[in-house]
Write a protein that holds these residues in place. Structure first.
Motif, PDB file in Angstrom:
ATOM      1  N   MET A 123       0.842  -1.200   0.000  1.00 14.60           N
ATOM      2  CA  MET A 123       0.000   0.000   0.000  1.00 14.60           C
ATOM      3  C   MET A 123       0.871   1.242   0.000  1.00 14.60           C
ATOM      4  N   ASP A 124       0.526   2.206  -0.865  1.00 11.25           N
ATOM      5  CA  ASP A 124       1.174   3.509  -0.862  1.00 11.25           C
ATOM      6  C   ASP A 124       0.442   4.430   0.108  1.00 11.25           C
ATOM      7  N   PHE A 125       1.115   5.536   0.444  1.00 14.99           N
ATOM      8  CA  PHE A 125       0.527   6.495   1.375  1.00 14.99           C
ATOM      9  C   PHE A 125       0.644   7.901   0.818  1.00 14.99           C
ATOM     10  N   GLY A 126      -0.440   8.646   0.916  1.00 13.92           N
ATOM     11  CA  GLY A 126      -0.456  10.034   0.496  1.00 13.92           C
ATOM     12  C   GLY A 126      -0.858  10.928   1.648  1.00 13.92           C
ATOM     13  N   ALA A 127      -0.410  12.178   1.591  1.00 13.82           N
ATOM     14  CA  ALA A 127      -0.842  13.208   2.537  1.00 13.82           C
ATOM     15  C   ALA A 127      -1.621  14.257   1.755  1.00 13.82           C
ATOM     16  N   VAL A 128      -2.813  14.604   2.248  1.00 14.05           N
ATOM     17  CA  VAL A 128      -3.668  15.567   1.561  1.00 14.05           C
ATOM     18  C   VAL A 128      -3.630  16.891   2.327  1.00 14.05           C
ATOM     19  N   LEU A 129      -3.157  17.942   1.639  1.00 14.40           N
ATOM     20  CA  LEU A 129      -2.948  19.241   2.269  1.00 14.40           C
ATOM     21  C   LEU A 129      -3.873  20.291   1.657  1.00 14.40           C
ATOM     22  N   GLN A 130      -4.139  21.345   2.416  1.00 18.33           N
ATOM     23  CA  GLN A 130      -4.760  22.538   1.870  1.00 18.33           C
ATOM     24  C   GLN A 130      -3.660  23.564   1.621  1.00 18.33           C
ATOM     25  N   THR A 131      -3.781  24.316   0.530  1.00 20.20           N
ATOM     26  CA  THR A 131      -2.756  25.309   0.209  1.00 20.20           C
ATOM     27  C   THR A 131      -3.082  26.648   0.866  1.00 20.20           C
ATOM     28  N   ASN A 132      -3.179  26.609   2.198  1.00 21.12           N
ATOM     29  CA  ASN A 132      -3.367  27.837   2.960  1.00 21.12           C
ATOM     30  C   ASN A 132      -2.054  28.598   3.048  1.00 21.12           C
ATOM     31  N   PRO A 133      -2.091  29.919   3.076  1.00 24.52           N
ATOM     32  CA  PRO A 133      -0.846  30.646   3.284  1.00 24.52           C
ATOM     33  C   PRO A 133      -0.350  30.468   4.731  1.00 24.52           C
ATOM     34  N   PRO A 134       0.952  30.520   4.936  1.00 23.53           N
ATOM     35  CA  PRO A 134       1.976  30.755   3.918  1.00 23.53           C
ATOM     36  C   PRO A 134       2.260  29.490   3.107  1.00 23.53           C
ATOM     37  N   ALA A 135       2.559  29.673   1.836  1.00 27.68           N
ATOM     38  CA  ALA A 135       2.842  28.525   0.976  1.00 27.68           C
ATOM     39  C   ALA A 135       4.025  27.720   1.497  1.00 27.68           C
ATOM     40  N   ALA A 136       4.951  28.396   2.180  1.00 30.24           N
ATOM     41  CA  ALA A 136       6.126  27.698   2.715  1.00 30.24           C
ATOM     42  C   ALA A 136       5.727  26.597   3.684  1.00 30.24           C
ATOM     43  N   ARG A 137       4.595  26.782   4.380  1.00 33.80           N
ATOM     44  CA  ARG A 137       4.136  25.733   5.313  1.00 33.80           C
ATOM     45  C   ARG A 137       3.665  24.507   4.543  1.00 33.80           C
ATOM     46  N   THR A 138       2.966  24.706   3.431  1.00 33.21           N
ATOM     47  CA  THR A 138       2.553  23.574   2.602  1.00 33.21           C
ATOM     48  C   THR A 138       3.775  22.820   2.094  1.00 33.21           C
ATOM     49  N   VAL A 139       4.786  23.557   1.642  1.00 29.30           N
ATOM     50  CA  VAL A 139       6.030  22.927   1.170  1.00 29.30           C
ATOM     51  C   VAL A 139       6.699  22.172   2.307  1.00 29.30           C
ATOM     52  N   HIS A 140       6.710  22.770   3.494  1.00 31.63           N
ATOM     53  CA  HIS A 140       7.315  22.122   4.664  1.00 31.63           C
ATOM     54  C   HIS A 140       6.626  20.795   4.976  1.00 31.63           C
ATOM     55  N   LEU A 141       5.299  20.785   4.971  1.00 38.36           N
ATOM     56  CA  LEU A 141       4.568  19.546   5.266  1.00 38.36           C
ATOM     57  C   LEU A 141       4.800  18.497   4.185  1.00 38.36           C
ATOM     58  N   ALA A 142       4.906  18.935   2.934  1.00 31.39           N
ATOM     59  CA  ALA A 142       5.195  17.991   1.849  1.00 31.39           C
ATOM     60  C   ALA A 142       6.571  17.355   2.026  1.00 31.39           C
ATOM     61  N   LYS A 143       7.540  18.153   2.428  1.00 26.35           N
ATOM     62  CA  LYS A 143       8.888  17.621   2.664  1.00 26.35           C
ATOM     63  C   LYS A 143       8.896  16.648   3.836  1.00 26.35           C
ATOM     64  N   LEU A 144       8.115  16.961   4.877  1.00 26.68           N
ATOM     65  CA  LEU A 144       7.990  16.028   6.000  1.00 26.68           C
ATOM     66  C   LEU A 144       7.362  14.714   5.546  1.00 26.68           C
ATOM     67  N   ALA A 145       6.327  14.823   4.708  1.00 27.29           N
ATOM     68  CA  ALA A 145       5.662  13.614   4.212  1.00 27.29           C
ATOM     69  C   ALA A 145       6.661  12.728   3.480  1.00 27.29           C
TER      70      ALA A 145
ATOM     71  N   ASP B 251      -5.099   0.342  -2.905  1.00 28.54           N
ATOM     72  CA  ASP B 251      -3.676   0.461  -3.235  1.00 28.54           C
ATOM     73  C   ASP B 251      -3.004   1.631  -2.538  1.00 28.54           C
ATOM     74  N   GLN B 252      -3.775   2.669  -2.237  1.00 24.70           N
ATOM     75  CA  GLN B 252      -3.215   3.831  -1.556  1.00 24.70           C
ATOM     76  C   GLN B 252      -4.200   4.369  -0.536  1.00 24.70           C
ATOM     77  N   PHE B 253      -3.671   4.732   0.641  1.00 21.94           N
ATOM     78  CA  PHE B 253      -4.442   5.508   1.599  1.00 21.94           C
ATOM     79  C   PHE B 253      -3.871   6.912   1.610  1.00 21.94           C
ATOM     80  N   ALA B 254      -4.739   7.908   1.331  1.00 22.47           N
ATOM     81  CA  ALA B 254      -4.338   9.310   1.345  1.00 22.47           C
ATOM     82  C   ALA B 254      -5.017   9.979   2.529  1.00 22.47           C
ATOM     83  N   GLY B 255      -4.219  10.431   3.491  1.00 23.16           N
ATOM     84  CA  GLY B 255      -4.761  10.979   4.722  1.00 23.16           C
ATOM     85  C   GLY B 255      -4.867  12.489   4.705  1.00 23.16           C
ATOM     86  N   TYR B 256      -6.078  12.989   4.928  1.00 23.52           N
ATOM     87  CA  TYR B 256      -6.274  14.429   5.062  1.00 23.52           C
ATOM     88  C   TYR B 256      -5.662  14.912   6.382  1.00 23.52           C
TER      89      TYR B 256
END
Length: 338
Positions: free
Chosen positions: A1-23, A304-309
């Protein structure tokens, strides 16, 4: 099983990028975002930064729609990102919800959705396609690859998914409903001569690791309200019984209204009609072991994938527990059974 993280693109955009890098750091293979241009920041701009600061994560919308963006522009965006960063994009698409309703629009019909999937996929895979009576192709695109996964609930949308989708996105984690929908999609694929096992199945739902059940429910109750929008459309078309599982339709009887300005937000004021039982069934909540148990069930029925909000107050900790405990545990069990 693959894993996804589901994000909202709330400002600041740098936080979205940070969470993606953590994922990525914690072993997730996909980062998905909402795509509603009035409610949140433009996702495709942020995807470029995520891809630039990661090495393997795949990015895409959960979900875009055929109404708010020209299909050729959407395809060009994917093909461009793929040329810049390798084939690390994916397209989740549906008929449209918050992106169109906030402009007093309506979801597209299934014919339009079907046509848009074909145009976007062909162009973003560096192939020619007929569009508005002309044959078009990106002369600069070579070797771009894009899968299109379709988000659906209703019987006809599920049928379309089985006929043309590379994958199916089901936005809820109820085991019984998922079984029914996966079977419906596979049956539709088989009827048109497709290999039903070739379609990827993604269950997307809030994931919250914690021990305060009441707090977790309150943080994730918004999701039942969001799903209720789609269920209400289905009930309006098919009635409350017969066409879809009763477990999916019963809970919206108390639904009165929906404020898209609070769409997808924890603690919103219009999801009080969603009972605790639905929150528990639709979401993945509790200890790491609770998550592992439910994800094993989902995997056993073909997910095949669980994507977590991550629209709650415990984002980083939930990612950490998944990376250190949940994902490794599931991989070990998979290895042990093969």
């Amino acid at each position: 099983m693959d894993f996804g993280a589901v994000l909202q693109t709330n400002p600041p955009a740098a936080r979205t990028v940070h969470l993606a890098k953590l994922a990525e750091q914690y072993g997730f293979s996909h980062v998905w975002t909402f795509d509603s241009h009035l409610l949140w920041q433009e996702p495709y701009v942020i995807y470029s930064q995520i891809l630039n600061e990661t090495k393997r994560i795949t990015v895409g919308p959960m979900v875009t729609n055929p109404a708010t963006r020209d299909w050729t522009v959407t395809a060009s965006t994917y093909a461009t990102l793929n040329e810049m960063y390798g084939n690390r994009t994916i397209c989740g698409i549906g008929r449209g919800d918050s992106a169109v309703r906030t402009t007093n629009g309506a979801p597209t019909n299934l014919k339009t959705l079907r046509e848009s999937i074909h145009v976007i996929r062909e162009l973003a895979n560096s192939r020619p396609v007929e569009y508005h009576g002309a044959t078009v192709q990106f002369p600069w695109s070579v070797g771009s690859e894009l899968d299109v996964w379709v988000a659906a609930y209703g019987p006809l949308a599920l049928k379309l998914t089985g006929e043309v989708g590379d994958g199916f996105i089901l936005q809820l984690a109820d085991i019984d409903i998922a079984k029914w929908m996966i079977k419906t999609v596979r049956d539709a694929a088989e009827k048109v001569g497709r290999d039903p096992m070739s379609i990827k199945f993604c269950v997307a739902a809030p994931m919250y690791v914690g021990d305060d059940r009441e707090h977790m429910r309150d943080q994730c109750r918004w999701f039942g309200g969001m799903v209720g929008n789609h269920v209400a459309d289905i009930v309006a078309k098919y009635g409350a019984s017969g066409a879809v599982p009763q477990a999916l339709t019963d809970y919206i009887k108390g639904r009165e209204s929906y404020d898209y300005n609070e769409h997808g937000r924890a603690g919103n004021t219009h999801a009080s009609f969603v009972p605790d039982e639905i929150v528990d069934r639709f979401c993945v909540l509790g200890s790491a072991n609770d998550h592992i148990d439910k994800l094993e069930e989902l995997k056993s029925i073909g997910v095949d994938q669980f994507a977590g909000y991550l629209q709650h107050d415990n984002k980083e900790e939930t990612l950490r527990v998944y990376g250190e405990t949940v994902i490794p545990a599931l991989k070990e069990k998979i290895v042990a059974t093969t």
